[in-house]
Scaffold this motif. Structure first.
Motif, PDB file in Angstrom:
ATOM      1  N   ASN A 132       0.827  -1.204   0.000  1.00  0.00           N
ATOM      2  CA  ASN A 132       0.000   0.000   0.000  1.00  0.00           C
ATOM      3  C   ASN A 132       0.865   1.260   0.000  1.00  0.00           C
ATOM      4  OD1 ASN A 132      -1.814   2.217   1.276  1.00  0.00           O
ATOM      5  ND2 ASN A 132      -3.213   0.585   0.704  1.00  0.00           N
ATOM      6  N   SER A 133       0.450   2.248  -0.791  1.00  0.00           N
ATOM      7  CA  SER A 133       1.251   3.469  -0.936  1.00  0.00           C
ATOM      8  C   SER A 133       0.659   4.684  -0.226  1.00  0.00           C
ATOM      9  CB  SER A 133       1.436   3.794  -2.429  1.00  0.00           C
ATOM     10  OG  SER A 133       0.187   3.916  -3.084  1.00  0.00           O
ATOM     11  N   LEU A 134      -0.367   4.471   0.608  1.00  0.00           N
ATOM     12  CA  LEU A 134      -0.879   5.579   1.407  1.00  0.00           C
ATOM     13  C   LEU A 134       0.152   5.971   2.471  1.00  0.00           C
ATOM     14  CD1 LEU A 134      -4.611   4.566   1.951  1.00  0.00           C
ATOM     15  CD2 LEU A 134      -3.793   6.565   0.700  1.00  0.00           C
ATOM     16  N   PRO A 135       0.152   7.237   2.893  1.00  0.00           N
ATOM     17  CA  PRO A 135       1.108   7.678   3.917  1.00  0.00           C
ATOM     18  C   PRO A 135       1.011   6.838   5.193  1.00  0.00           C
ATOM     19  CG  PRO A 135       0.016   9.566   2.924  1.00  0.00           C
ATOM     20  CD  PRO A 135      -0.692   8.340   2.414  1.00  0.00           C
ATOM     21  N   LYS A 136       2.149   6.530   5.771  1.00  0.00           N
ATOM     22  CA  LYS A 136       2.193   5.705   6.972  1.00  0.00           C
ATOM     23  C   LYS A 136       1.391   6.325   8.108  1.00  0.00           C
ATOM     24  CE  LYS A 136       5.455   3.477  10.149  1.00  0.00           C
ATOM     25  NZ  LYS A 136       6.889   3.293  10.495  1.00  0.00           N
ATOM     26  N   GLU A 137       1.461   7.638   8.236  1.00  0.00           N
ATOM     27  CA  GLU A 137       0.737   8.327   9.308  1.00  0.00           C
ATOM     28  C   GLU A 137      -0.770   8.139   9.160  1.00  0.00           C
ATOM     29  OE1 GLU A 137       0.269  12.851  11.188  1.00  0.00           O
ATOM     30  OE2 GLU A 137       1.732  12.439   9.609  1.00  0.00           O
ATOM     31  N   ALA A 138      -1.264   8.200   7.928  1.00  0.00           N
ATOM     32  CA  ALA A 138      -2.702   8.020   7.690  1.00  0.00           C
ATOM     33  C   ALA A 138      -3.134   6.605   8.065  1.00  0.00           C
ATOM     34  CB  ALA A 138      -3.028   8.301   6.228  1.00  0.00           C
ATOM     35  N   LEU A 139      -2.311   5.623   7.737  1.00  0.00           N
ATOM     36  CA  LEU A 139      -2.632   4.238   8.052  1.00  0.00           C
ATOM     37  C   LEU A 139      -2.649   3.996   9.555  1.00  0.00           C
ATOM     38  CD1 LEU A 139      -0.484   2.432   5.327  1.00  0.00           C
ATOM     39  CD2 LEU A 139      -2.953   2.786   5.302  1.00  0.00           C
ATOM     40  N   GLU A 140      -1.746   4.648  10.264  1.00  0.00           N
ATOM     41  CA  GLU A 140      -1.624   4.433  11.709  1.00  0.00           C
ATOM     42  C   GLU A 140      -2.695   5.163  12.514  1.00  0.00           C
ATOM     43  OE1 GLU A 140       2.352   5.675  12.523  1.00  0.00           O
ATOM     44  OE2 GLU A 140       3.238   3.742  11.959  1.00  0.00           O
ATOM     45  N   ASN A 141      -3.239   6.253  11.960  1.00  0.00           N
ATOM     46  CA  ASN A 141      -4.147   7.103  12.727  1.00  0.00           C
ATOM     47  C   ASN A 141      -5.623   6.931  12.376  1.00  0.00           C
ATOM     48  OD1 ASN A 141      -1.956   8.221  14.073  1.00  0.00           O
ATOM     49  ND2 ASN A 141      -1.739   9.902  12.616  1.00  0.00           N
ATOM     50  N   ASN A 142      -5.934   5.986  11.482  1.00  0.00           N
ATOM     51  CA  ASN A 142      -7.323   5.790  11.074  1.00  0.00           C
ATOM     52  C   ASN A 142      -7.660   4.303  11.027  1.00  0.00           C
ATOM     53  OD1 ASN A 142      -8.263   8.654  10.035  1.00  0.00           O
ATOM     54  ND2 ASN A 142      -6.205   8.342   9.201  1.00  0.00           N
ATOM     55  N   LYS A 184      -4.444   1.866  -3.260  1.00  0.00           N
ATOM     56  CA  LYS A 184      -4.408   2.704  -2.055  1.00  0.00           C
ATOM     57  C   LYS A 184      -5.627   2.365  -1.187  1.00  0.00           C
ATOM     58  CE  LYS A 184      -1.719   6.603  -3.802  1.00  0.00           C
ATOM     59  NZ  LYS A 184      -1.659   8.074  -4.011  1.00  0.00           N
ATOM     60  N   HIS A 185      -6.799   2.647  -1.718  1.00  0.00           N
ATOM     61  CA  HIS A 185      -8.033   2.344  -0.985  1.00  0.00           C
ATOM     62  C   HIS A 185      -8.661   1.029  -1.446  1.00  0.00           C
ATOM     63  CE1 HIS A 185      -7.684   6.813  -1.433  1.00  0.00           C
ATOM     64  NE2 HIS A 185      -7.805   6.750  -0.119  1.00  0.00           N
ATOM     65  N   LEU A 186      -8.498   0.731  -2.721  1.00  0.00           N
ATOM     66  CA  LEU A 186      -9.185  -0.418  -3.308  1.00  0.00           C
ATOM     67  C   LEU A 186      -8.167  -1.409  -3.874  1.00  0.00           C
ATOM     68  CD1 LEU A 186     -12.410  -0.149  -5.443  1.00  0.00           C
ATOM     69  CD2 LEU A 186     -10.699  -1.895  -5.914  1.00  0.00           C
ATOM     70  N   THR A 187      -8.229  -2.636  -3.385  1.00  0.00           N
ATOM     71  CA  THR A 187      -7.321  -3.683  -3.842  1.00  0.00           C
ATOM     72  C   THR A 187      -8.126  -4.735  -4.601  1.00  0.00           C
ATOM     73  OG1 THR A 187      -7.599  -4.792  -1.699  1.00  0.00           O
ATOM     74  CG2 THR A 187      -5.697  -3.356  -1.954  1.00  0.00           C
ATOM     75  N   GLY A 188      -7.877  -4.843  -5.896  1.00  0.00           N
ATOM     76  CA  GLY A 188      -8.668  -5.735  -6.723  1.00  0.00           C
ATOM     77  C   GLY A 188      -8.524  -7.202  -6.380  1.00  0.00           C
ATOM     78  N   TRP A 189      -7.465  -7.551  -5.636  1.00  0.00           N
ATOM     79  CA  TRP A 189      -7.247  -8.954  -5.267  1.00  0.00           C
ATOM     80  C   TRP A 189      -8.056  -9.385  -4.049  1.00  0.00           C
ATOM     81  CZ3 TRP A 189      -5.197  -8.421  -0.456  1.00  0.00           C
ATOM     82  CH2 TRP A 189      -4.443  -7.264  -0.196  1.00  0.00           C
ATOM     83  N   CYS A 190      -8.701  -8.426  -3.376  1.00  0.00           N
ATOM     84  CA  CYS A 190      -9.585  -8.780  -2.254  1.00  0.00           C
ATOM     85  C   CYS A 190     -10.514  -7.608  -1.956  1.00  0.00           C
ATOM     86  CB  CYS A 190      -8.798  -9.155  -1.009  1.00  0.00           C
ATOM     87  SG  CYS A 190      -9.834  -9.804   0.336  1.00  0.00           S
ATOM     88  N   ILE A 191     -11.789  -7.802  -2.217  1.00  0.00           N
ATOM     89  CA  ILE A 191     -12.807  -6.780  -1.980  1.00  0.00           C
ATOM     90  C   ILE A 191     -13.944  -7.418  -1.175  1.00  0.00           C
ATOM     91  CG2 ILE A 191     -14.563  -5.310  -3.059  1.00  0.00           C
ATOM     92  CD1 ILE A 191     -12.689  -5.174  -5.524  1.00  0.00           C
ATOM     93  N   VAL A 192     -14.394  -6.727  -0.152  1.00  0.00           N
ATOM     94  CA  VAL A 192     -15.559  -7.173   0.621  1.00  0.00           C
ATOM     95  C   VAL A 192     -16.719  -6.258   0.258  1.00  0.00           C
ATOM     96  CG1 VAL A 192     -16.497  -7.649   2.908  1.00  0.00           C
ATOM     97  CG2 VAL A 192     -14.030  -7.886   2.498  1.00  0.00           C
ATOM     98  N   ALA A 193     -17.765  -6.824  -0.319  1.00  0.00           N
ATOM     99  CA  ALA A 193     -18.902  -6.031  -0.779  1.00  0.00           C
ATOM    100  C   ALA A 193     -20.205  -6.542  -0.164  1.00  0.00           C
ATOM    101  CB  ALA A 193     -18.994  -6.087  -2.308  1.00  0.00           C
ATOM    102  N   HIS A 194     -20.990  -5.621   0.367  1.00  0.00           N
ATOM    103  CA  HIS A 194     -22.320  -5.970   0.855  1.00  0.00           C
ATOM    104  C   HIS A 194     -23.200  -6.329  -0.337  1.00  0.00           C
ATOM    105  CE1 HIS A 194     -26.272  -5.579   2.778  1.00  0.00           C
ATOM    106  NE2 HIS A 194     -25.644  -5.624   3.942  1.00  0.00           N
ATOM    107  N   HIS A 245     -16.676   3.335  -0.337  1.00  0.00           N
ATOM    108  CA  HIS A 245     -15.663   2.278  -0.230  1.00  0.00           C
ATOM    109  C   HIS A 245     -14.535   2.791   0.654  1.00  0.00           C
ATOM    110  CE1 HIS A 245     -13.071  -1.092  -1.443  1.00  0.00           C
ATOM    111  NE2 HIS A 245     -12.101  -0.199  -1.322  1.00  0.00           N
ATOM    112  N   ALA A 246     -13.907   1.872   1.391  1.00  0.00           N
ATOM    113  CA  ALA A 246     -12.812   2.277   2.266  1.00  0.00           C
ATOM    114  C   ALA A 246     -11.777   1.169   2.400  1.00  0.00           C
ATOM    115  CB  ALA A 246     -13.337   2.654   3.646  1.00  0.00           C
ATOM    116  N   LEU A 247     -10.578   1.575   2.712  1.00  0.00           N
ATOM    117  CA  LEU A 247      -9.518   0.655   3.124  1.00  0.00           C
ATOM    118  C   LEU A 247      -9.614   0.479   4.632  1.00  0.00           C
ATOM    119  CD1 LEU A 247      -6.724  -0.788   2.346  1.00  0.00           C
ATOM    120  CD2 LEU A 247      -5.686   1.269   3.300  1.00  0.00           C
TER     121      LEU A 247
END
Length: 280
Positions: A124-134, A144-154, A188-190
């Motif tokens: 994942n290429s999102l900032p480390k601080e964002a990943l740690e604080n959310n 970044k937010h959406l990974t095509g190799w694994c998606i959970v959808a309602h 959608h969210a990570l």
């Protein structure tokens, strides 16, 4: 507690692929038990002559007659699924024991969040601080937010979009899904604490190997100017990108559509997105 359907695509034609499937199933089951949720596993097998046997609870193997197509096979899995949430997954993933606990916690506390992806810390290429604080980060950017190799959808996602666009055989399928979500104003969210390890390049559902070829006439100029070598060296990936732009418009057109959709969404008028984010 909700029920989850793990839908896995595989072409099981060798022992190593079978072993990878088993590890995927085993780590998922352990995570489902830890999360105390009901589950089922649907293996969509593209090898019509596969002879491998599995000792896996709640597993159903479906072997379509059609030639492999990423979105088509996922749609087949969804049509056979009997759960509130669908986990659309490659077979080359290893689930952390707590990933489903974290995923389910975010989903249950945020009912308007209908689609999520887990985090692979190595990719994942999102900032480390964002990943740690959310606990989760809303967005639609691929890898970044959406990974095509694994998606959970309602299941409500599929009630809105009806089905995945089967014209996308593999490449740019995740980009198309992201556009569909935004068209129908689906959040959608990570999930930052839901760890799943993607064993890049080991999945049996895609083929990256190409001989030298002439670029198609409709190849977007920007990938040449910006030297997108990972696309330019893969004919099928270029074809997927061309299909994506044929459907949704040029890069500039898509940018304008998404800007307008984001603006009206902030005003509480997200239901208008379907008239803004048009496609062929």
């Amino acid at each position: 507690m909700p029920k989850f359907s793990l839908i896995v695509l595989s072409k099981t034609d060798q022992q190593s692929t079978y072993d990878m499937n088993v590890e995927c199933f085993d780590t998922f089951i352990k995570s489902a038990i830890k999360a105390k949720v009901d589950y089922e596993i649907l293996l969509i097998e593209s090898n019509k002559n596969s002879h491998y046997q599995y000792n896996v609870q709640h597993l159903k193997i479906i072997t379509p007659k059609d030639a492999f197509s990423f979105h088509k096979f996922l749609n087949i899995g969804v049509s056979h699924a009997n759960a509130e949430y669908y986990i659309l997954s490659n077979n080359d993933v290893v689930f952390d024991i707590n990933w489903l606990v974290e995923t389910n916690n975010v989903l249950q506390h945020n009912p308007k969040l209908l689609s999520v992806s887990p985090l692979d810390p190595k990719a994942n290429s999102l900032p480390k601080e964002a990943l740690e604080n959310n606990n989760y980060i809303v967005g639609y950017q691929i890898q970044k937010h959406l990974t095509g190799w694994c998606i959970v959808a309602h299941k409500k996602v599929f009630e809105a979009i009806k089905k995945l666009d089967e014209r996308f055989g593999f490449y740019y399928a995740d980009n198309d899904y992201a556009m569909q979500l935004q068209k129908y104003n689906i959040k959608h969210a990570l999930v930052t604490n839901a760890i799943v390890h993607h064993l890049h390049g080991q999945s049996s559902v895609g083929d990256n190997k190409n001989k030298s070829f002439e670029l198609p006439a409709k190849t977007p100029n920007y990938i040449i100017k910006e030297n997108w070598t990972w696309v330019l060296n893969n004919k099928k990936m270029i074809e997927g990108l061309i299909l994506f732009h044929d459907k949704w418009g040029s890069r500039k057109t898509i940018k304008i559509k998404l800007f307008l959709a984001n603006t009206v969404s902030k005003l509480g008028l997200g239901y208008l997105n379907r008239f803004i984010i048009t496609h062929s």
